[in-house]
Enzyme design. Structure first.
Site, PDB file in Angstrom:
ATOM      1  CD  GLU A  19      -2.980  -0.581   2.444  1.00 37.44           C
ATOM      2  OE1 GLU A  19      -3.144   0.590   2.830  1.00 37.44           O
ATOM      3  OE2 GLU A  19      -3.551  -1.551   2.961  1.00 37.44           O
TER       4      GLU A  19
HETATM    5  C1  BG6 Z   1      -4.576   1.640   5.184  1.00 33.13           C
HETATM    6  C2  BG6 Z   1      -5.637   0.591   5.114  1.00 33.13           C
HETATM    7  O1  BG6 Z   1      -4.445   2.036   6.511  1.00 33.13           O
HETATM    8  O2  BG6 Z   1      -4.762   2.840   4.549  1.00 33.13           O
HETATM    9  C3  BG6 Z   1      -6.639   0.781   3.987  1.00 33.13           C
HETATM   10  O3  BG6 Z   1      -5.094  -0.701   5.060  1.00 33.13           O
HETATM   11  C4  BG6 Z   1      -6.940   2.249   3.823  1.00 33.13           C
HETATM   12  O4  BG6 Z   1      -7.757   0.006   4.263  1.00 33.13           O
HETATM   13  C5  BG6 Z   1      -5.657   2.974   3.477  1.00 33.13           C
HETATM   14  O5  BG6 Z   1      -7.943   2.547   2.910  1.00 33.13           O
HETATM   15  C6  BG6 Z   1      -5.829   4.457   3.227  1.00 33.13           C
HETATM   16  O6  BG6 Z   1      -6.498   5.040   4.283  1.00 33.13           O
HETATM   17  P1  BG6 Z   1      -7.796   5.933   4.066  1.00 33.13           P
HETATM   18  O7  BG6 Z   1      -8.301   6.204   5.413  1.00 33.13           O
HETATM   19  O8  BG6 Z   1      -7.327   7.140   3.351  1.00 33.13           O
HETATM   20  O9  BG6 Z   1      -8.723   5.101   3.253  1.00 33.13           O
END
Ligand code: BG6
Length: 477
Positions: free
Chosen positions: A376
């Site tokens: 991510e």
């Molecule tokens: C991570 C999570 O913390 O960040 C995701 O694993 C999440 O599920 C992503 O969507 C981004 O965070 P947000 O709150 O901007 O969607």
């Protein structure tokens, strides 16, 4: 062009989670999960952070995850778009409640299993490797209400059953797995990952670390089962990694930053990667009056279930000092810290720090000497659909370009990196704010914070940029 080369077979792709894209929250016998009871809008963040949440659906609230972006019905179209960008890998999660609607049944739900068969088949049709998270903030609601979520040891048994069903069913379709999404985030937001809310007067440490222990055992059992059932599989842990900087060279602040890093960034990974609790555990537990119920055989299970790689999310760094005044605080960083004067922030106040990604890669590789996988990373931003139908998200391209460069540099430095699946390759519901307007995608989805929208998909400018990046294996940035 940088001074670096990405390895052959590098897993370029995008990342999602079932609860944030699928919708169809009651389709195919799916049961309710934690994400289904989280409201949209401002209430969401407060709910995640405060104590005493009741996990009830309220008549006057909007629940954006119920329909999400309807991937449940549109997965073919979406996967075709990922394929057009040249994805080698697609990170997704399985909704536990599609497979076991309540979580504690003994027989799985065939409709749920068949849905993911179709998704995996579609991915393979396009030569895309699925990378599957077993549990991404999607604990069955029934386990929350009847068992207290991961407070309960019984959930280990239910998870073990769930994981084995998945490995048996998808052994010919899925090679890359991960256990718990951002397992360490529960120290800040236990609702998502652990499925309980801290009770008002309760100290958060005791229940959180006991629940972690249950997850560690469950994770180790899953790793072992995965290796037994799918011999050529690779299964990783998944942590939220935000390197902790000291605000200045005051040794007290440096030590404070180091300790924060140990307990937040490394504690869970240490157990999952090394198979034992780290050396700082005893003192930390004593100082916080934490007493773990560790059953006979647990420590052996941990040793036998060490992960093959470290998956992690990287969005920001965190800057810390021992004594903080409220004016020092960052405005948006999800795990706190003080404002770093050297960094710009996103529309949501998250500090943007590509160098921090290179630092993270070094820290993790130095400590564990295991392959890393960035599963991510991305920029949540407001996008504007112009009159001619285009979305010119140059700010997102700039963000991603700098992070891809940082990755390339780290590889050149000697770090072993398996791949990069940027977050939210298609717009979806935000985890922390429940908004659709916090967009991460290369693909725009016509869906808005009030629930309106056609759900139509449109390629953003970044779509074509990422396609080039993948096509040239990171040469053309
Ligand atoms: C991570 C999570 O913390 O960040 C995701 O694993 C999440 O599920 C992503 O969507 C981004 O965070 P947000 O709150 O901007 O969607």
């Amino acid at each position: 062009m940088g001074e670096f080369k990405f390895p052959e077979g590098f897993l370029w792709g995008g990342a999602t989670a079932a609860n944030q894209i699928e919708g169809g929250y009651k389709k195919g016998n799916k049961g309710l999960n934690v994400a289904d009871v989280l409201p949209g809008g401002k209430e969401r963040y407060e709910t995640l952070m405060k104590s005493g949440f009741d996990f009830e659906i309220k008549p006057n609230q909007y629940y954006p995850n119920h329909e999400a972006i309807d991937f449940y019905h549109r997965y073919e179209e979406d996967i075709a778009l990922f394929a057009e960008m040249g994805f080698k890998a697609f990170r997704m999660s399985i909704a536990w409640t599609r497979i076991f609607p309540n979580g504690d049944e003994t027989e799985p739900n065939e409709e749920g299993l068949a849905f993911y068969d179709r998704v995996f088949d579609e991915l393979h049709k396009h030569g895309i490797e699925p990378v599957v998270t077993l549990s991404h903030y999607e604990l069955p609601l029934h386990l929350v209400k009847e068992y207290g979520g991961w407070r309960s040891r019984q959930v280990v048994t239910f998870f073990d059953r769930y994981a084995k069903v998945l490995f048996e069913r998808y052994k010919d379709k899925v090679k890359y797995w991960m256990t718990f999404n951002e397992i360490n985030s529960a120290l800040v937001m236990p609702i998502n990952g652990l499925g309980f809310s801290i009770e008002k007067e309760e100290d958060r440490y005791q229940p959180t670390f006991q629940a972690y222990h249950h997850q560690f055992v469950a994770s180790a059992l899953a790793v072992k089962a995965c290796h037994d059932i799918i011999p050529d599989s690779e299964i990783g842990c998944m942590i939220l990694f935000a390197p902790v900087y000291s605000f200045d060279s005051n040794p007290d602040n440096v030590l404070y930053a180091l300790k924060e890093e140990q307990i937040f960034n490394y504690f869970c990974a240490d157990v999952q990667v090394r198979g034992e609790y780290p050396s700082f555990t005893n003192r930390f537990f004593k100082e916080h009056s934490i007493e773990l119920d560790i059953q006979e055989g647990d420590l052996e299970i941990l040793k036998e279930g060490i992960v093959d790689y470290i998956g992690f999310s990287y969005y920001m760094s965190r800057t810390e000092k021992k004594v903080k005044s409220p004016e020092d605080a960052t405005q948006g960083n999800i795990i706190g810290g003080v404002r770093n004067p050297f960094l710009e922030v996103s529309d949501w106040g998250w500090e943007i720090d590509p160098v921090g990604m290179r630092i993270s890669l070094h820290k993790l590789f130095d400590r564990y000497q295991k392959p890393l996988f960035i599963v991510e990373n991305g920029l949540g931003a407001f996008d504007e659909l112009t009159e001619d139908g285009s979305i010119n998200d140059d700010y997102r391209i700039d963000y991603l370009r700098e992070h891809v460069k940082a990755m390339g540099e780290a590889i050149e430095d000697g770090v072993e990196l398996m791949g990069y699946t940027s977050w939210g390759c298609i717009d979806m519901v935000s985890m922390s704010t429940g908004e659709f307007s916090k967009r991460y995608g290369y693909i725009y989805v016509d869906k808005h914070d009030d629930g309106s929208g056609t759900l139509d998909r449109k390629k953003k400018k970044s779509f074509f940029w990422y396609k080039d990046v993948i096509e040239t294996n990171g040469e053309k940035l």
